[in-house]
Design a protein around this motif. Structure first.
Motif, PDB file in Angstrom:
ATOM      1  N   LEU A   4       0.850  -1.186   0.000  1.00  0.00           N
ATOM      2  CA  LEU A   4       0.000   0.000   0.000  1.00  0.00           C
ATOM      3  C   LEU A   4       0.887   1.239   0.000  1.00  0.00           C
ATOM      4  CD1 LEU A   4      -2.760   1.515   0.504  1.00  0.00           C
ATOM      5  CD2 LEU A   4      -2.222   1.298   2.952  1.00  0.00           C
ATOM      6  N   ALA A   5       0.626   2.163  -0.896  1.00  0.00           N
ATOM      7  CA  ALA A   5       1.327   3.455  -0.895  1.00  0.00           C
ATOM      8  C   ALA A   5       0.391   4.518  -0.347  1.00  0.00           C
ATOM      9  CB  ALA A   5       1.784   3.825  -2.300  1.00  0.00           C
ATOM     10  N   VAL A   6       0.834   5.198   0.705  1.00  0.00           N
ATOM     11  CA  VAL A   6       0.049   6.269   1.321  1.00  0.00           C
ATOM     12  C   VAL A   6       0.777   7.593   1.103  1.00  0.00           C
ATOM     13  CG1 VAL A   6      -1.020   7.151   3.417  1.00  0.00           C
ATOM     14  CG2 VAL A   6      -0.794   4.675   3.081  1.00  0.00           C
ATOM     15  N   LEU A   7       0.035   8.580   0.643  1.00  0.00           N
ATOM     16  CA  LEU A   7       0.583   9.915   0.403  1.00  0.00           C
ATOM     17  C   LEU A   7      -0.050  10.876   1.406  1.00  0.00           C
ATOM     18  CD1 LEU A   7       1.131   8.306  -2.208  1.00  0.00           C
ATOM     19  CD2 LEU A   7       0.504  10.330  -3.504  1.00  0.00           C
ATOM     20  N   PRO A   8       0.597  11.115   2.549  1.00  0.00           N
ATOM     21  CA  PRO A   8       0.050  12.070   3.517  1.00  0.00           C
ATOM     22  C   PRO A   8       0.023  13.471   2.911  1.00  0.00           C
ATOM     23  CG  PRO A   8       1.785  10.719   4.488  1.00  0.00           C
ATOM     24  CD  PRO A   8       1.846  10.515   3.019  1.00  0.00           C
ATOM     25  N   SER A   9      -1.085  14.155   3.102  1.00  0.00           N
ATOM     26  CA  SER A   9      -1.243  15.457   2.436  1.00  0.00           C
ATOM     27  C   SER A   9      -2.145  16.355   3.265  1.00  0.00           C
ATOM     28  CB  SER A   9      -1.839  15.229   1.041  1.00  0.00           C
ATOM     29  OG  SER A   9      -1.919  16.419   0.312  1.00  0.00           O
ATOM     30  N   ARG A  10      -1.615  17.474   3.733  1.00  0.00           N
ATOM     31  CA  ARG A  10      -2.417  18.419   4.502  1.00  0.00           C
ATOM     32  C   ARG A  10      -2.392  19.786   3.840  1.00  0.00           C
ATOM     33  NH1 ARG A  10       0.277  21.563   8.503  1.00  0.00           N
ATOM     34  NH2 ARG A  10       2.529  21.347   8.394  1.00  0.00           N
ATOM     35  N   LYS A  19      -0.320  23.845  -0.349  1.00  0.00           N
ATOM     36  CA  LYS A  19       0.747  23.292  -1.186  1.00  0.00           C
ATOM     37  C   LYS A  19       0.339  22.086  -2.027  1.00  0.00           C
ATOM     38  CE  LYS A  19       4.290  21.503   1.014  1.00  0.00           C
ATOM     39  NZ  LYS A  19       5.606  21.343   1.697  1.00  0.00           N
ATOM     40  N   PRO A  20      -0.391  21.094  -1.493  1.00  0.00           N
ATOM     41  CA  PRO A  20      -0.730  19.920  -2.309  1.00  0.00           C
ATOM     42  C   PRO A  20      -1.524  20.247  -3.571  1.00  0.00           C
ATOM     43  CG  PRO A  20      -1.140  19.475  -0.003  1.00  0.00           C
ATOM     44  CD  PRO A  20      -0.887  20.950  -0.116  1.00  0.00           C
ATOM     45  N   LEU A  21      -2.226  21.387  -3.560  1.00  0.00           N
ATOM     46  CA  LEU A  21      -3.051  21.758  -4.711  1.00  0.00           C
ATOM     47  C   LEU A  21      -2.352  22.752  -5.634  1.00  0.00           C
ATOM     48  CD1 LEU A  21      -6.532  22.091  -2.961  1.00  0.00           C
ATOM     49  CD2 LEU A  21      -5.410  20.062  -3.914  1.00  0.00           C
ATOM     50  N   ASP A  52      -8.353  17.314   4.720  1.00  0.00           N
ATOM     51  CA  ASP A  52      -8.959  18.476   4.080  1.00  0.00           C
ATOM     52  C   ASP A  52      -9.847  18.050   2.911  1.00  0.00           C
ATOM     53  OD1 ASP A  52      -8.374  21.701   3.993  1.00  0.00           O
ATOM     54  OD2 ASP A  52      -8.863  20.875   2.018  1.00  0.00           O
ATOM     55  N   ASP A  53     -11.085  18.528   2.922  1.00  0.00           N
ATOM     56  CA  ASP A  53     -12.035  18.160   1.864  1.00  0.00           C
ATOM     57  C   ASP A  53     -11.612  18.665   0.494  1.00  0.00           C
ATOM     58  OD1 ASP A  53     -13.733  16.779   3.576  1.00  0.00           O
ATOM     59  OD2 ASP A  53     -14.907  18.570   4.072  1.00  0.00           O
ATOM     60  N   ARG A  54     -10.889  19.794   0.463  1.00  0.00           N
ATOM     61  CA  ARG A  54     -10.449  20.329  -0.829  1.00  0.00           C
ATOM     62  C   ARG A  54      -9.439  19.395  -1.493  1.00  0.00           C
ATOM     63  NH1 ARG A  54      -9.085  26.004   1.967  1.00  0.00           N
ATOM     64  NH2 ARG A  54      -8.679  24.456   3.598  1.00  0.00           N
ATOM     65  N   ILE A  55      -8.540  18.867  -0.688  1.00  0.00           N
ATOM     66  CA  ILE A  55      -7.553  17.919  -1.228  1.00  0.00           C
ATOM     67  C   ILE A  55      -8.241  16.624  -1.636  1.00  0.00           C
ATOM     68  CG2 ILE A  55      -5.523  16.523  -0.671  1.00  0.00           C
ATOM     69  CD1 ILE A  55      -4.615  18.805   1.155  1.00  0.00           C
ATOM     70  N   GLY A  61     -11.271  13.826  -8.028  1.00  0.00           N
ATOM     71  CA  GLY A  61     -11.537  14.404  -9.335  1.00  0.00           C
ATOM     72  C   GLY A  61     -10.618  13.887 -10.419  1.00  0.00           C
ATOM     73  N   PHE A  62      -9.364  13.576 -10.079  1.00  0.00           N
ATOM     74  CA  PHE A  62      -8.481  13.018 -11.109  1.00  0.00           C
ATOM     75  C   PHE A  62      -8.438  11.479 -11.081  1.00  0.00           C
ATOM     76  CE2 PHE A  62      -5.139  14.261  -7.840  1.00  0.00           C
ATOM     77  CZ  PHE A  62      -4.705  12.986  -7.511  1.00  0.00           C
ATOM     78  N   GLY A  63      -9.397  10.879 -10.353  1.00  0.00           N
ATOM     79  CA  GLY A  63      -9.519   9.423 -10.353  1.00  0.00           C
ATOM     80  C   GLY A  63      -8.747   8.715  -9.265  1.00  0.00           C
ATOM     81  N   GLY A  64      -8.261   9.462  -8.294  1.00  0.00           N
ATOM     82  CA  GLY A  64      -7.516   8.860  -7.196  1.00  0.00           C
ATOM     83  C   GLY A  64      -8.409   8.505  -6.020  1.00  0.00           C
ATOM     84  N   GLU A  65      -7.796   7.908  -5.013  1.00  0.00           N
ATOM     85  CA  GLU A  65      -8.518   7.491  -3.808  1.00  0.00           C
ATOM     86  C   GLU A  65      -7.998   8.298  -2.621  1.00  0.00           C
ATOM     87  OE1 GLU A  65      -9.456   3.432  -1.181  1.00  0.00           O
ATOM     88  OE2 GLU A  65      -8.103   3.351  -2.906  1.00  0.00           O
ATOM     89  N   ALA A  66      -8.919   8.859  -1.850  1.00  0.00           N
ATOM     90  CA  ALA A  66      -8.556   9.649  -0.672  1.00  0.00           C
ATOM     91  C   ALA A  66      -9.140   9.020   0.578  1.00  0.00           C
ATOM     92  CB  ALA A  66      -9.054  11.082  -0.815  1.00  0.00           C
TER      93      ALA A  66
END
Length: 265
Positions: A4-10, A19-21, A52-55, A61-66
């Motif tokens: 599993l690859a996890v990308l922490p993003s705040r 920054k993530p956006l 964050d709901d925006r992230i 939106g680009f087909g990823g999983e959050a």
């Protein structure tokens, strides 16, 4: 081995809010990292762990999983552990390896990710792994933001530092003209640590339960908590440099690196 690859993003960042956006060559930064992880051989599932709901909305939106995680979590590693737990609670099959890939490294190369996965697969007794690449310029060695790692003969980390390690005994690191005296064969002894970690699930759980180590607090390097507790860290070597984006001024350099690799127009 299921990975599993996890990308922490705040969203909140003192030096670079949102920054993530931030757009990197026309795509959100987190999308670049997600796509690199998904292309890496040996990775079975990729999720973005965010508070964050925006992230989350951008990722979906680009087909990823959050996966939504608690905003109070103190670090990306804690967020990765929380995402793993949430997936298992929701009924996901167990994973044998969990990657924590920093969401602010849009130029992380899929082959670097694959090399870390391959190391964990080849050494079932290895609790944790990371990656390092060569330094190409002497001045980078003296940059405290470029973390150095020294390994033993088994390619396991001895120490990580913001200082130049190993120390060149016969040359002063305070020499202002170090570019002239550092020879290529000397530069080859320095290895640059990259923002990527792999854990066995049990190791990730144990790591996040440990208190910060004094060396970790001195250097502000979380991986020293693992070494301080006696957790071995294997180091996969890669030729591919990955540039972290810390402030808005780093965006141009990240775009340039992606263009150099033919990934951006």
């Amino acid at each position: 081995m299921r990975t599993l690859a996890v990308l922490p993003s705040r969203f909140q960042s003192t030096r670079f809010p949102g920054k993530p956006l931030a757009l990197i060559a026309g795509k959100p930064m987190i999308q670049w990292v997600f796509e690199a992880a998904r292309r890496a051989e040996g990775v079975d599932r990729v999720v973005v762990a965010t508070d964050d709901d925006r992230i989350a909305g951008t990722v979906r939106g680009f087909g990823g999983e959050a996966v939504m995680t608690d905003p109070a979590l103190p670090s990306g590693t804690d967020r990765a552990a929380a995402a793993l737990e949430a997936l298992l609670v929701s009924g996901a099959d167990p994973f044998d390896c969990v990657l924590n890939i920093q969401g602010d490294e849009p130029a992380m190369h899929p082959e670097t990710v694959a090399a870390v996965v391959a190391l964990m697969k080849a050494q079932p007794d290895l609790p944790m792994a990371t990656a390092a690449c060569p330094f190409t310029h002497a001045d980078e060695v003296f940059n405290p933001n470029a973390v150095k790692v020294v390994v033993n003969d088994q390619k396991r980390a001895l120490y990580f530092s913001r200082s130049p390690i190993p120390y060149l005994r016969h040359s002063s690191i305070f020499d202002a003209d170090f570019r002239s005296w550092m020879k290529p064969e000397q530069l080859a002894h320095f290895q640059r640590h990259l923002g990527l970690y792999a854990y066995r699930p049990a190791t990730l759980k144990a790591f996040t339960s440990l208190p910060p180590h004094p060396l970790e607090q001195l250097e502000m390097l979380e991986q020293l908590r693992a070494l301080g507790a006696g957790i071995s860290i294997g180091v996969a070597h890669t030729p591919f440099f990955s540039l972290g984006v810390d402030v808005p001024g780093d965006v141009a350099a990240a775009e340039a690196l992606l263009r150099e690799r033919g990934l951006a127009d």
